[in-house]
Design an enzyme around this catalytic site. Structure first.
Site, mmCIF file in Angstrom:
data_model
loop_
_atom_site.group_PDB
_atom_site.id
_atom_site.type_symbol
_atom_site.label_atom_id
_atom_site.label_comp_id
_atom_site.label_asym_id
_atom_site.label_seq_id
_atom_site.Cartn_x
_atom_site.Cartn_y
_atom_site.Cartn_z
ATOM 1 N N LYS A 4 -169.770 44.463 -33.059
ATOM 2 C CA LYS A 4 -169.548 44.170 -31.807
ATOM 3 C C LYS A 4 -169.281 42.855 -31.315
ATOM 4 O O LYS A 4 -168.388 42.300 -30.470
ATOM 5 C CB LYS A 4 -170.907 44.438 -30.774
ATOM 6 C CG LYS A 4 -170.811 44.154 -29.486
ATOM 7 C CD LYS A 4 -169.719 45.282 -28.620
ATOM 8 C CE LYS A 4 -169.359 44.700 -27.319
ATOM 9 N NZ LYS A 4 -170.396 44.504 -26.315
ATOM 10 N N ASN A 19 -160.617 47.840 -17.919
ATOM 11 C CA ASN A 19 -161.889 46.879 -17.475
ATOM 12 C C ASN A 19 -161.393 45.327 -17.584
ATOM 13 O O ASN A 19 -160.574 45.088 -18.433
ATOM 14 C CB ASN A 19 -163.003 47.223 -18.516
ATOM 15 C CG ASN A 19 -164.320 46.620 -17.941
ATOM 16 O OD1 ASN A 19 -164.569 46.708 -16.712
ATOM 17 N ND2 ASN A 19 -164.763 45.766 -18.827
ATOM 18 N N GLY A 54 -181.785 40.516 -15.635
ATOM 19 C CA GLY A 54 -180.204 40.026 -15.622
ATOM 20 C C GLY A 54 -179.313 41.221 -14.998
ATOM 21 O O GLY A 54 -178.605 41.564 -15.552
ATOM 22 N N ASN A 112 -158.466 44.516 -20.746
ATOM 23 C CA ASN A 112 -158.678 44.692 -22.177
ATOM 24 C C ASN A 112 -157.494 45.688 -22.817
ATOM 25 O O ASN A 112 -157.191 45.271 -23.703
ATOM 26 C CB ASN A 112 -159.930 45.787 -22.035
ATOM 27 C CG ASN A 112 -161.242 45.052 -21.897
ATOM 28 O OD1 ASN A 112 -160.908 43.750 -21.528
ATOM 29 N ND2 ASN A 112 -162.314 45.620 -21.778
ATOM 30 N N ASN A 159 -165.797 41.470 -29.421
ATOM 31 C CA ASN A 159 -165.831 40.474 -28.307
ATOM 32 C C ASN A 159 -165.104 39.274 -28.702
ATOM 33 O O ASN A 159 -164.303 38.729 -27.577
ATOM 34 C CB ASN A 159 -167.196 40.128 -28.138
ATOM 35 C CG ASN A 159 -168.090 41.299 -27.247
ATOM 36 O OD1 ASN A 159 -169.027 41.421 -27.433
ATOM 37 N ND2 ASN A 159 -167.535 41.780 -26.331
ATOM 38 N N ASN A 162 -162.666 39.273 -25.803
ATOM 39 C CA ASN A 162 -162.898 38.489 -24.389
ATOM 40 C C ASN A 162 -162.117 37.346 -24.371
ATOM 41 O O ASN A 162 -161.609 37.098 -23.250
ATOM 42 C CB ASN A 162 -164.456 38.124 -24.639
ATOM 43 C CG ASN A 162 -165.429 39.525 -24.352
ATOM 44 O OD1 ASN A 162 -164.833 40.493 -24.828
ATOM 45 N ND2 ASN A 162 -166.732 39.258 -23.993
ATOM 46 N N SER A 201 -165.996 40.842 -19.502
ATOM 47 C CA SER A 201 -166.991 39.978 -18.951
ATOM 48 C C SER A 201 -166.410 38.763 -19.076
ATOM 49 O O SER A 201 -166.794 37.871 -18.211
ATOM 50 C CB SER A 201 -168.226 40.171 -19.666
ATOM 51 O OG SER A 201 -168.151 39.842 -21.035
ATOM 52 N N LYS A 259 -176.971 36.773 -19.446
ATOM 53 C CA LYS A 259 -175.733 35.931 -20.304
ATOM 54 C C LYS A 259 -176.721 35.319 -21.696
ATOM 55 O O LYS A 259 -177.693 35.027 -21.445
ATOM 56 C CB LYS A 259 -174.993 34.917 -19.535
ATOM 57 C CG LYS A 259 -174.422 35.610 -18.421
ATOM 58 C CD LYS A 259 -173.103 36.360 -18.889
ATOM 59 C CE LYS A 259 -172.331 36.871 -17.644
ATOM 60 N NZ LYS A 259 -171.307 37.793 -18.233
#
Ligand code: KPL
Length: 301
Positions: free
Chosen positions: A179, A247, A7, A197, A183, A187, A250, A74
């Protein structure tokens, strides 16, 4: 060591590229990206400046033996990836560096040796053959099932020697929750507002929402026996938003490309686990629904 990075998008390419400086690395990813790497090598810009030449394939057909599979697909592709990786279930150690809750459990249902991993590196996909390392973040690795601290420590050493700052974790389940909470804040907010971010830190409206996301998440973590410190979690959100300020998260990268996001395994997973234990999470639920509505509106999905 022989690594298979399964991936290899933005994050997997960064890890595989850095590891390939000292180890045998095979990247498996999308055809156009792999073709570009075979032609010109993998270019990593930003905080890392490197062109490397790992092996790059579209599938694992030619892989005979390896030591570690690093899974960076993913979260919604974990089951499919595991089927493709069946020949290595008994032979290699599996390390997940994915976002969200539940990936390691899926791995542990199939593979014999599983390690949990968490990374706060910020990476953006630029073009086939090229990624941008926007922010350096820590990586934590720890035994999950069928592995021990010694095996995890070997990986920490291998990663660190290649310029991936890593630490051994004796409580990888706690790190995975921490984490996921990070996120769950960064996110969806960056995805919905289409900001980098670092923007999270610049608005008191957003920092208030972050506190609410975290408060709900902490109640659900507690249901699972994990008692995380509120201030520590918030401090982590602020420090990661700062370290990866430049950044594109994602989730925003996925939305920009019209791809499905990982919302179900991040905020959605918090809502789901909360519901099972009788804890309602209205803010996480709202964010999940809004991101899913955006996915739906995207013509490419
Ligand atoms: O994990 C990330 C992601 O974008 O998914 C962070 C650490 C927030 C970096 O952008």
């Amino acid at each position: 060591m022989r690594f298979l990075i399964f991936g290899a998008g933005a994050l997997g390419s960064l890890f595989g590229g850095l590891l390939s400086q000292r180890h045998e690395v095979m990247l498996v990813g999308r055809r156009v990206h792999m073709e570009a790497i075979r032609r010109n090598g993998l270019k990593i810009g930003g905080r890392t400046n490197l062109v490397v030449h790992p092996t790059a394939q579209e599938d694992i057909a030619e892989v005979e033996s390896l030591d570690v599979v690093v899974l960076t697909v993913k979260a919604y592709d974990t089951e499919g990836a595991l089927e493709a990786l069946k020949p290595f279930w008994r032979k290699a150690a599996f390390l997940s560096l994915q976002n969200g809750l539940g990936n390691e459990d899926l791995l542990a249902e199939r593979a014999d040796r599983v390690l949990g991993g968490v990374t706060n590196q910020g990476v953006t996909f630029v073009a086939p053959g090229e990624v941008y390392h926007a922010g350096i973040g820590d990586t934590y690795i720890g035994p999950y099932r069928g592995t021990g601290l010694e095996e995890a420590a070997e990986l920490v050493e291998a990663f660190s020697m290649c310029g991936i700052p890593s630490e051994l974790s004796e409580d990888i389940r706690g790190e995975l929750w921490l984490k996921t909470l990070v996120n769950a804040c960064i996110n969806p907010l960056t995805g919905l507002l289409e900001v980098k971010n670092g923007h999270i830190l610049q608005s008191t409206f957003l920092t208030d929402v972050v506190r609410e996301i975290v408060d709900e998440g902490l109640q659900v973590a507690a249901l699972q026996g994990l008692h995380l410190d509120r201030e520590e979690v918030l401090e982590k959100v602020w420090s990661i938003a700062e370290a990866t300020a430049d950044n594109i998260s994602s989730m925003l990268q996925d939305l920009e490309k019209g791809r499905r996001t990982e919302i179900d395994s991040i905020n959605g997973a918090i809502v789901e686990r909360g519901r099972e234990g009788g804890v309602s999470c209205p803010i996480n639920s709202l964010l999940t629904n809004l991101v899913k509505a955006l996915e739906e509106a995207s013509p490419a999905i």
